[in-house]
Scaffold this motif. Structure first.
Motif, PDB file in Angstrom:
ATOM      1  N   ALA A   8       0.857  -1.200   0.000  1.00 35.85           N
ATOM      2  CA  ALA A   8       0.000   0.000   0.000  1.00 35.85           C
ATOM      3  C   ALA A   8       0.888   1.244   0.000  1.00 35.85           C
ATOM      4  O   ALA A   8       1.859   1.331   0.759  1.00 35.85           O
ATOM      5  CB  ALA A   8      -0.906   0.008   1.223  1.00 35.85           C
ATOM      6  N   ALA A   9       0.550   2.199  -0.845  1.00 37.63           N
ATOM      7  CA  ALA A   9       1.336   3.432  -0.937  1.00 37.63           C
ATOM      8  C   ALA A   9       0.774   4.496  -0.012  1.00 37.63           C
ATOM      9  O   ALA A   9      -0.440   4.706   0.040  1.00 37.63           O
ATOM     10  CB  ALA A   9       1.351   3.951  -2.366  1.00 37.63           C
ATOM     11  N   LEU A  10       1.660   5.158   0.708  1.00 38.21           N
ATOM     12  CA  LEU A  10       1.307   6.330   1.506  1.00 38.21           C
ATOM     13  C   LEU A  10       1.515   7.544   0.615  1.00 38.21           C
ATOM     14  O   LEU A  10       2.630   7.823   0.168  1.00 38.21           O
ATOM     15  CB  LEU A  10       2.180   6.426   2.752  1.00 38.21           C
ATOM     16  CG  LEU A  10       1.918   7.626   3.659  1.00 38.21           C
ATOM     17  CD1 LEU A  10       0.511   7.557   4.270  1.00 38.21           C
ATOM     18  CD2 LEU A  10       2.981   7.709   4.753  1.00 38.21           C
ATOM     19  N   LEU A  11       0.432   8.251   0.338  1.00 38.90           N
ATOM     20  CA  LEU A  11       0.455   9.411  -0.549  1.00 38.90           C
ATOM     21  C   LEU A  11       0.355  10.668   0.311  1.00 38.90           C
ATOM     22  O   LEU A  11      -0.670  10.917   0.937  1.00 38.90           O
ATOM     23  CB  LEU A  11      -0.724   9.307  -1.518  1.00 38.90           C
ATOM     24  CG  LEU A  11      -0.805  10.248  -2.686  1.00 38.90           C
ATOM     25  CD1 LEU A  11       0.369  10.040  -3.631  1.00 38.90           C
ATOM     26  CD2 LEU A  11      -2.102  10.004  -3.442  1.00 38.90           C
ATOM     27  N   ILE A  12       1.438  11.446   0.371  1.00 36.48           N
ATOM     28  CA  ILE A  12       1.514  12.646   1.202  1.00 36.48           C
ATOM     29  C   ILE A  12       1.353  13.858   0.294  1.00 36.48           C
ATOM     30  O   ILE A  12       2.211  14.131  -0.549  1.00 36.48           O
ATOM     31  CB  ILE A  12       2.850  12.709   1.962  1.00 36.48           C
ATOM     32  CG1 ILE A  12       3.043  11.435   2.790  1.00 36.48           C
ATOM     33  CG2 ILE A  12       2.898  13.953   2.846  1.00 36.48           C
ATOM     34  CD1 ILE A  12       4.422  11.315   3.408  1.00 36.48           C
ATOM     35  N   ILE A  13       0.262  14.586   0.501  1.00 35.61           N
ATOM     36  CA  ILE A  13      -0.094  15.656  -0.428  1.00 35.61           C
ATOM     37  C   ILE A  13       0.251  17.046   0.123  1.00 35.61           C
ATOM     38  O   ILE A  13      -0.204  17.433   1.201  1.00 35.61           O
ATOM     39  CB  ILE A  13      -1.595  15.586  -0.768  1.00 35.61           C
ATOM     40  CG1 ILE A  13      -1.897  14.245  -1.445  1.00 35.61           C
ATOM     41  CG2 ILE A  13      -2.012  16.749  -1.655  1.00 35.61           C
ATOM     42  CD1 ILE A  13      -3.340  14.048  -1.801  1.00 35.61           C
ATOM     43  N   ASP A  14       1.063  17.768  -0.628  1.00 39.20           N
ATOM     44  CA  ASP A  14       1.318  19.213  -0.456  1.00 39.20           C
ATOM     45  C   ASP A  14       1.841  19.632   0.915  1.00 39.20           C
ATOM     46  O   ASP A  14       1.535  20.732   1.388  1.00 39.20           O
ATOM     47  CB  ASP A  14       0.059  20.025  -0.787  1.00 39.20           C
ATOM     48  CG  ASP A  14      -0.418  19.833  -2.212  1.00 39.20           C
ATOM     49  OD1 ASP A  14       0.335  19.268  -3.035  1.00 39.20           O
ATOM     50  OD2 ASP A  14      -1.546  20.244  -2.518  1.00 39.20           O
ATOM     51  N   ALA A  37       3.557  12.129  10.424  1.00 38.38           N
ATOM     52  CA  ALA A  37       4.931  11.691  10.706  1.00 38.38           C
ATOM     53  C   ALA A  37       4.950  10.256  11.247  1.00 38.38           C
ATOM     54  O   ALA A  37       5.857   9.477  10.904  1.00 38.38           O
ATOM     55  CB  ALA A  37       5.597  12.648  11.691  1.00 38.38           C
ATOM     56  N   GLU A  38       3.973   9.895  12.070  1.00 45.74           N
ATOM     57  CA  GLU A  38       3.898   8.514  12.577  1.00 45.74           C
ATOM     58  C   GLU A  38       3.665   7.533  11.434  1.00 45.74           C
ATOM     59  O   GLU A  38       4.298   6.475  11.366  1.00 45.74           O
ATOM     60  CB  GLU A  38       2.768   8.389  13.605  1.00 45.74           C
ATOM     61  CG  GLU A  38       3.045   9.096  14.902  1.00 45.74           C
ATOM     62  CD  GLU A  38       1.820   9.234  15.802  1.00 45.74           C
ATOM     63  OE1 GLU A  38       1.986   9.722  16.934  1.00 45.74           O
ATOM     64  OE2 GLU A  38       0.695   8.866  15.385  1.00 45.74           O
ATOM     65  N   LEU A  39       2.748   7.892  10.543  1.00 49.30           N
ATOM     66  CA  LEU A  39       2.492   7.024   9.392  1.00 49.30           C
ATOM     67  C   LEU A  39       3.713   6.945   8.481  1.00 49.30           C
ATOM     68  O   LEU A  39       4.079   5.856   8.017  1.00 49.30           O
ATOM     69  CB  LEU A  39       1.277   7.536   8.615  1.00 49.30           C
ATOM     70  CG  LEU A  39      -0.064   7.362   9.324  1.00 49.30           C
ATOM     71  CD1 LEU A  39      -1.135   8.232   8.673  1.00 49.30           C
ATOM     72  CD2 LEU A  39      -0.482   5.911   9.364  1.00 49.30           C
ATOM     73  N   ASP A 141      -7.342  12.032  10.644  1.00 51.63           N
ATOM     74  CA  ASP A 141      -6.585  12.836  11.601  1.00 51.63           C
ATOM     75  C   ASP A 141      -5.187  13.177  11.092  1.00 51.63           C
ATOM     76  O   ASP A 141      -4.391  13.785  11.801  1.00 51.63           O
ATOM     77  CB  ASP A 141      -6.533  12.165  12.982  1.00 51.63           C
ATOM     78  CG  ASP A 141      -5.865  10.802  12.986  1.00 51.63           C
ATOM     79  OD1 ASP A 141      -5.696  10.198  11.908  1.00 51.63           O
ATOM     80  OD2 ASP A 141      -5.524  10.324  14.084  1.00 51.63           O
ATOM     81  N   ALA A 142      -4.892  12.816   9.846  1.00 51.80           N
ATOM     82  CA  ALA A 142      -3.620  13.158   9.216  1.00 51.80           C
ATOM     83  C   ALA A 142      -3.847  14.073   8.009  1.00 51.80           C
ATOM     84  O   ALA A 142      -3.050  14.113   7.078  1.00 51.80           O
ATOM     85  CB  ALA A 142      -2.875  11.884   8.805  1.00 51.80           C
ATOM     86  N   CYS A 143      -4.957  14.792   8.045  1.00 54.39           N
ATOM     87  CA  CYS A 143      -5.300  15.798   7.038  1.00 54.39           C
ATOM     88  C   CYS A 143      -5.841  17.016   7.782  1.00 54.39           C
ATOM     89  O   CYS A 143      -6.300  16.899   8.919  1.00 54.39           O
ATOM     90  CB  CYS A 143      -6.408  15.305   6.102  1.00 54.39           C
ATOM     91  SG  CYS A 143      -6.027  13.831   5.170  1.00 54.39           S
ATOM     92  N   TYR A 144      -5.794  18.158   7.130  1.00 53.83           N
ATOM     93  CA  TYR A 144      -6.428  19.332   7.725  1.00 53.83           C
ATOM     94  C   TYR A 144      -6.796  20.334   6.650  1.00 53.83           C
ATOM     95  O   TYR A 144      -6.392  20.223   5.499  1.00 53.83           O
ATOM     96  CB  TYR A 144      -5.565  19.967   8.814  1.00 53.83           C
ATOM     97  CG  TYR A 144      -4.236  20.550   8.377  1.00 53.83           C
ATOM     98  CD1 TYR A 144      -4.127  21.893   8.013  1.00 53.83           C
ATOM     99  CD2 TYR A 144      -3.080  19.777   8.381  1.00 53.83           C
ATOM    100  CE1 TYR A 144      -2.906  22.433   7.650  1.00 53.83           C
ATOM    101  CE2 TYR A 144      -1.858  20.310   8.025  1.00 53.83           C
ATOM    102  CZ  TYR A 144      -1.772  21.637   7.663  1.00 53.83           C
ATOM    103  OH  TYR A 144      -0.568  22.178   7.313  1.00 53.83           O
TER     104      TYR A 144
END
Length: 186
Positions: A8-14, A37-39, A141-144
């Motif tokens: 599974a890919a972790l996609l970190i946006i912007d 950061a934990e993920l 909880d990893a978006c805002y």
């Protein structure tokens, strides 16, 4: 619940410096960067794919205008050599970026999306991912996001904007989970 795939890919946006500019206004989820950061640490430790997305704005007034400090990644989210980097000019990370092709080449069918802005780039990317057939998870909880005015001038608090965007995604496009749930399933 479906397990998190080994690829599974972790996609970190912007997650760029500009997102912290005061002109963007009040935001929700003050601990979102900690959850991201934990993920990220878990994905790096397990050697799962990590994909960083950088917004390169076409608007000189944007916090993501190229060549400015705001366009650079925040230190905690700087890509490492083995991690993929895609640049975009619109909210959707799939639009003209090569991301879909890259994922298919690696037989990656599951995406976990984190980052900013929940009701903009996160939502747009998650909708496309779902429409393209990816098993998509948005980590709430990893978006805002930020406070937003509607067309009638009413001010909506960031938490309400965030909740509505996630509700839209949960209808047809993605599963919405918290980081603790994701980490427990991997």
């Amino acid at each position: 619940m479906t397990a998190i795939a080994s690829n599974a890919a972790l996609l970190i946006i912007d997650m760029q410096n500009g997102i912290n500019h005061p002109r963007l206004g009040p935001r929700n989820n003050p601990e979102a960067e900690l959850r991201m950061a934990e993920l990220l640490a878990a994905w790096r430790q397990s050697r799962r794919p990590v994909v960083h997305v950088r917004h390169i704005s076409r608007d000189p007034q944007s916090v993501f205008w190229p060549g400015q400090p705001g366009c650079e990644f925040q230190q905690a989210f700087t890509p490492q050599g083995s991690e993929a980097l895609f640049e975009k000019h619109v909210p959707d990370a799939f639009c003209n970026s090569g991301l879909e092709h890259w994922l298919h080449q690696r037989a990656i069918a599951q995406l976990l999306i984190v980052g900013v802005i929940t009701n903009n780039s996160v939502e747009s990317t998650a909708r496309s991912a779902g429409n393209l057939g990816f098993d998509t998870v948005v980590v709430a909880d990893a978006c805002y996001t930020f406070d937003q005015r509607d067309r009638q001038g009413r001010l909506w608090p960031a938490q309400d904007v965030h909740a509505l965007a996630l509700s839209n995604l949960a209808m047809d496009y993605a599963r919405v989970l918290d980081s603790a749930e994701v980490l427990a399933m991997r």
